[in-house]
Design a protein around this motif. Structure first.
Motif, PDB file in Angstrom:
ATOM      1  N   ALA A 118      38.660  27.449  40.303  1.00  0.00           N
ATOM      2  CA  ALA A 118      39.893  26.741  40.651  1.00  0.00           C
ATOM      3  C   ALA A 118      40.857  27.640  41.425  1.00  0.00           C
ATOM      4  O   ALA A 118      41.443  27.221  42.443  1.00  0.00           O
ATOM      5  N   THR A 119      41.026  28.871  40.970  1.00  0.00           N
ATOM      6  CA  THR A 119      41.935  29.774  41.666  1.00  0.00           C
ATOM      7  C   THR A 119      41.396  30.173  43.041  1.00  0.00           C
ATOM      8  O   THR A 119      42.177  30.376  43.973  1.00  0.00           O
ATOM      9  N   SER A 120      40.074  30.269  43.177  1.00  0.00           N
ATOM     10  CA  SER A 120      39.494  30.554  44.492  1.00  0.00           C
ATOM     11  C   SER A 120      39.802  29.433  45.467  1.00  0.00           C
ATOM     12  O   SER A 120      40.150  29.677  46.641  1.00  0.00           O
ATOM     13  N   VAL A 121      39.676  28.199  45.010  1.00  0.00           N
ATOM     14  CA  VAL A 121      39.995  27.055  45.868  1.00  0.00           C
ATOM     15  C   VAL A 121      41.465  27.095  46.274  1.00  0.00           C
ATOM     16  O   VAL A 121      41.818  26.843  47.442  1.00  0.00           O
ATOM     17  N   MET A 122      42.351  27.442  45.340  1.00  0.00           N
ATOM     18  CA  MET A 122      43.785  27.465  45.622  1.00  0.00           C
ATOM     19  C   MET A 122      44.144  28.526  46.654  1.00  0.00           C
ATOM     20  O   MET A 122      44.821  28.245  47.646  1.00  0.00           O
ATOM     21  N   VAL A 123      43.676  29.756  46.455  1.00  0.00           N
ATOM     22  CA  VAL A 123      44.068  30.834  47.366  1.00  0.00           C
ATOM     23  C   VAL A 123      43.402  30.664  48.732  1.00  0.00           C
ATOM     24  O   VAL A 123      44.005  30.983  49.769  1.00  0.00           O
ATOM     25  N   LEU A 124      42.186  30.152  48.769  1.00  0.00           N
ATOM     26  CA  LEU A 124      41.521  29.934  50.057  1.00  0.00           C
ATOM     27  C   LEU A 124      42.155  28.764  50.808  1.00  0.00           C
ATOM     28  O   LEU A 124      42.201  28.770  52.041  1.00  0.00           O
ATOM     29  N   THR A 125      42.644  27.776  50.091  1.00  0.00           N
ATOM     30  CA  THR A 125      43.375  26.690  50.740  1.00  0.00           C
ATOM     31  C   THR A 125      44.663  27.212  51.367  1.00  0.00           C
ATOM     32  O   THR A 125      45.013  26.863  52.504  1.00  0.00           O
ATOM     33  N   GLY A 126      45.376  28.056  50.618  1.00  0.00           N
ATOM     34  CA  GLY A 126      46.579  28.669  51.173  1.00  0.00           C
ATOM     35  C   GLY A 126      46.275  29.542  52.376  1.00  0.00           C
ATOM     36  O   GLY A 126      47.059  29.586  53.333  1.00  0.00           O
ATOM     37  N   TYR A 127      45.135  30.225  52.342  1.00  0.00           N
ATOM     38  CA  TYR A 127      44.739  31.067  53.476  1.00  0.00           C
ATOM     39  C   TYR A 127      44.382  30.222  54.703  1.00  0.00           C
ATOM     40  O   TYR A 127      44.629  30.627  55.843  1.00  0.00           O
ATOM     41  N   ALA A 128      43.820  29.038  54.452  1.00  0.00           N
ATOM     42  CA  ALA A 128      43.380  28.188  55.565  1.00  0.00           C
ATOM     43  C   ALA A 128      44.537  27.476  56.250  1.00  0.00           C
ATOM     44  O   ALA A 128      44.435  27.121  57.435  1.00  0.00           O
ATOM     45  N   ILE A 129      45.640  27.264  55.528  1.00  0.00           N
ATOM     46  CA  ILE A 129      46.782  26.563  56.115  1.00  0.00           C
ATOM     47  C   ILE A 129      47.638  27.556  56.896  1.00  0.00           C
ATOM     48  O   ILE A 129      48.113  28.541  56.335  1.00  0.00           O
ATOM     49  N   PRO A 130      47.854  27.337  58.188  1.00  0.00           N
ATOM     50  CA  PRO A 130      48.708  28.258  58.947  1.00  0.00           C
ATOM     51  C   PRO A 130      50.117  28.318  58.360  1.00  0.00           C
ATOM     52  O   PRO A 130      50.642  27.319  57.854  1.00  0.00           O
ATOM     53  N   GLY A 131      50.723  29.497  58.434  1.00  0.00           N
ATOM     54  CA  GLY A 131      52.036  29.688  57.839  1.00  0.00           C
ATOM     55  C   GLY A 131      53.095  28.762  58.393  1.00  0.00           C
ATOM     56  O   GLY A 131      53.934  28.239  57.654  1.00  0.00           O
ATOM     57  N   PHE A 132      53.065  28.543  59.712  1.00  0.00           N
ATOM     58  CA  PHE A 132      54.111  27.698  60.298  1.00  0.00           C
ATOM     59  C   PHE A 132      53.927  26.235  59.897  1.00  0.00           C
ATOM     60  O   PHE A 132      54.911  25.488  59.768  1.00  0.00           O
ATOM     61  N   PRO A 149      47.102  40.921  39.583  1.00  0.00           N
ATOM     62  CA  PRO A 149      46.758  40.359  38.267  1.00  0.00           C
ATOM     63  C   PRO A 149      45.798  39.175  38.361  1.00  0.00           C
ATOM     64  O   PRO A 149      44.905  39.028  37.509  1.00  0.00           O
ATOM     65  N   LEU A 150      45.966  38.341  39.393  1.00  0.00           N
ATOM     66  CA  LEU A 150      45.064  37.203  39.546  1.00  0.00           C
ATOM     67  C   LEU A 150      43.645  37.664  39.839  1.00  0.00           C
ATOM     68  O   LEU A 150      42.673  37.110  39.302  1.00  0.00           O
ATOM     69  N   GLY A 151      43.494  38.681  40.683  1.00  0.00           N
ATOM     70  CA  GLY A 151      42.163  39.206  40.980  1.00  0.00           C
ATOM     71  C   GLY A 151      41.497  39.810  39.770  1.00  0.00           C
ATOM     72  O   GLY A 151      40.283  39.665  39.563  1.00  0.00           O
ATOM     73  N   ILE A 152      42.286  40.516  38.937  1.00  0.00           N
ATOM     74  CA  ILE A 152      41.733  41.080  37.698  1.00  0.00           C
ATOM     75  C   ILE A 152      41.271  39.965  36.766  1.00  0.00           C
ATOM     76  O   ILE A 152      40.179  40.027  36.171  1.00  0.00           O
ATOM     77  N   ALA A 153      42.113  38.927  36.624  1.00  0.00           N
ATOM     78  CA  ALA A 153      41.745  37.806  35.759  1.00  0.00           C
ATOM     79  C   ALA A 153      40.493  37.099  36.268  1.00  0.00           C
ATOM     80  O   ALA A 153      39.629  36.683  35.482  1.00  0.00           O
ATOM     81  N   LYS A 154      40.353  36.978  37.584  1.00  0.00           N
ATOM     82  CA  LYS A 154      39.160  36.350  38.145  1.00  0.00           C
ATOM     83  C   LYS A 154      37.922  37.200  37.903  1.00  0.00           C
ATOM     84  O   LYS A 154      36.831  36.675  37.663  1.00  0.00           O
ATOM     85  N   ALA A 155      38.080  38.532  37.995  1.00  0.00           N
ATOM     86  CA  ALA A 155      36.935  39.414  37.761  1.00  0.00           C
ATOM     87  C   ALA A 155      36.473  39.336  36.310  1.00  0.00           C
ATOM     88  O   ALA A 155      35.263  39.312  36.021  1.00  0.00           O
ATOM     89  N   VAL A 156      37.423  39.309  35.371  1.00  0.00           N
ATOM     90  CA  VAL A 156      37.075  39.232  33.956  1.00  0.00           C
ATOM     91  C   VAL A 156      36.424  37.890  33.635  1.00  0.00           C
ATOM     92  O   VAL A 156      35.510  37.811  32.811  1.00  0.00           O
ATOM     93  N   ARG A 157      36.900  36.840  34.317  1.00  0.00           N
ATOM     94  CA  ARG A 157      36.362  35.493  34.067  1.00  0.00           C
ATOM     95  C   ARG A 157      35.457  35.032  35.208  1.00  0.00           C
ATOM     96  O   ARG A 157      35.453  33.858  35.582  1.00  0.00           O
ATOM     97  N   ASN A 158      34.724  35.947  35.777  1.00  0.00           N
ATOM     98  CA  ASN A 158      33.876  35.636  36.923  1.00  0.00           C
ATOM     99  C   ASN A 158      32.906  34.486  36.628  1.00  0.00           C
ATOM    100  O   ASN A 158      32.174  34.507  35.630  1.00  0.00           O
ATOM    101  N   GLY A 159      32.919  33.476  37.507  1.00  0.00           N
ATOM    102  CA  GLY A 159      32.036  32.334  37.356  1.00  0.00           C
ATOM    103  C   GLY A 159      32.576  31.221  36.490  1.00  0.00           C
ATOM    104  O   GLY A 159      31.935  30.165  36.375  1.00  0.00           O
ATOM    105  N   SER A 160      33.755  31.402  35.912  1.00  0.00           N
ATOM    106  CA  SER A 160      34.332  30.373  35.056  1.00  0.00           C
ATOM    107  C   SER A 160      35.049  29.318  35.889  1.00  0.00           C
ATOM    108  O   SER A 160      35.183  29.436  37.111  1.00  0.00           O
ATOM    109  N   ARG A 161      35.531  28.272  35.210  1.00  0.00           N
ATOM    110  CA  ARG A 161      36.304  27.247  35.901  1.00  0.00           C
ATOM    111  C   ARG A 161      37.606  27.811  36.466  1.00  0.00           C
ATOM    112  O   ARG A 161      38.044  27.410  37.542  1.00  0.00           O
ATOM    113  N   PHE A 162      38.197  28.720  35.706  1.00  0.00           N
ATOM    114  CA  PHE A 162      39.413  29.370  36.194  1.00  0.00           C
ATOM    115  C   PHE A 162      39.146  30.106  37.496  1.00  0.00           C
ATOM    116  O   PHE A 162      39.934  30.020  38.455  1.00  0.00           O
ATOM    117  N   ASP A 163      38.052  30.828  37.571  1.00  0.00           N
ATOM    118  CA  ASP A 163      37.689  31.558  38.780  1.00  0.00           C
ATOM    119  C   ASP A 163      37.489  30.601  39.947  1.00  0.00           C
ATOM    120  O   ASP A 163      37.997  30.834  41.054  1.00  0.00           O
TER     121      ASP A 163
END
Length: 350
Positions: free
Chosen positions: A153-167, A137-151
């Motif tokens: 902000a959520t990109s920063v959030m998920v990429l930050t989570g991806y960059a932090i090791p799980g442990f 659902p988040l990816g669909i919302a980002k595609a519909v709102r491509n280039g918006s502030r929501f897109d």
């Protein structure tokens, strides 16, 4: 389809043999095998006995291990036979799905793997389910709102989570919510409480969910980025296709175009990749997450087996999981054709 499936099943045989053969010869000839480890323990035991013993006991530490004992140890672990004989016996056993006996667990490899799978299945299942529930659902919302502030902000959030090791994230969760520094909200270890068997059915469910919050959160956060970005890019690609522009030009509502046409085509790679994602999530085993939250799963088993040179467990689990991975890949290919009839099996061969 039948011919393609048979062909893929036959190709699994040399693949399995190649993987097992390479691993067998690597593990059999590395130093510090089970025979050497047992001899080292006997030498240390003799030295301690010679230093602390008295009376008529003789000190044999400097003489090493008796040759007869060495032969018994080799026979115990099956190293009294030539490598080729052991290799052929292993292939015969694997053809009957007999994975052998663990050197250190004193039970069959099947039993050892079965005892560790619940932890890995728990982490893998919840990781995949939560990843798809949140990311699609988040990816669909980002595609519909491509280039918006929501897109953004959520990109920063998920990429930050991806960059932090799980442990690392797990340590932070324990510090905040596991009683490490701030709040004792969730337990620090295990999948269930000590009195789990005494609880009611509803109490067992709550206890189980209470224990998995922190390890599952630490495991799943890093996975959001991949599925989210994949979903967004897939939807953006479909939105730009001619059939979408034609439907919009004919006056079709934007919502109908998105959910009736775009979703059906964009969901193909997500749905067909689901079996492989689930199998990969629970078979890989996350050693650091399991160690951090004191969970005895496949990650811990794999690490201990390599350190202890428990070759039957190493080879047996590798054989089993390679086979499961190959079958899962075949299922994914069949799903591609079933979901999208435009894909032909001859194209999958290429």
């Amino acid at each position: 389809m039948f011919i393609y499936i048979i062909k893929r099943l036959l190709l699994m045989i040399p693949t399995l043999i190649g993987v097992v053969t390479l691993t067998f010869f690597v593990t059999q000839f590395v130093p510090g095998g089970p025979v050497e480890q047992m001899m080292t323990q006997l030498r240390h035991g003799q030295q301690r006995g010679g230093e602390g013993g008295g009376g008529g006991s003789a000190y044999h530490g400097s003489q090493g291990v008796d040759p007869q004992q060495i032969e018994q140890i080799k026979k115990q672990f099956g190293f009294d036979k030539p490598p080729l004989t052991r290799y052929l016996k292993m292939l015969r056993d694997y053809a009957r799905f007999d994975l052998g006996q663990s050197y250190y667990h004193h039970q069959s490899v099947w039993a050892v793997i079965r005892s560790k799978l619940p932890v890995s299945i728990t982490l893998g299942l919840w990781t995949v389910v939560l990843t798809y529930i949140v990311s699609v659902p988040l990816g669909i919302a980002k595609a519909v709102r491509n280039g918006s502030r929501f897109d953004t902000a959520t990109s920063v959030m998920v990429l930050t989570g991806y960059a932090i090791p799980g442990f690392v994230f797990g340590v932070l969760l324990l510090m905040l919510f596991g009683g490490g520094t701030f709040w004792q909200v969730f337990p620090m270890r295990g999948l269930t409480s000590d009195n789990f068997d005494e609880l009611s059915a509803f109490g067992k469910v709550l206890d189980y969910l209470w224990h998995i919050v922190l390890p599952v959160t630490a495991s799943v956060v890093g996975n959001f980025a991949i599925v989210t970005i994949l979903t967004k890019n897939t939807f953006l690609e479909e939105i730009g296709r001619q059939y979408v522009l034609t439907a919009r030009a004919k006056g079709a509502p934007k919502r109908d175009v998105l959910w009736k046409h775009v979703l059906r085509n964009a969901a193909i790679p997500l749905l067909t990749g689901l079996p492989a994602a689930f199998i990969g999530a629970f078979l890989n085993g996350n050693l650091l997450i399991e160690t951090l939250f004191s969970l005895d799963g496949m990650g811990q088993l794999s690490y201990d087996s390599v350190i202890r040179r428990d070759y039957p467990v190493v080879l047996g689990s590798l054989f089993l999981f390679t086979l499961i991975g190959l079958v899962t890949k075949l299922i994914a290919d069949v799903c591609y054709v079933l979901v999208d009839p435009r894909i032909q099996f001859n194209s999958l061969d290429r």
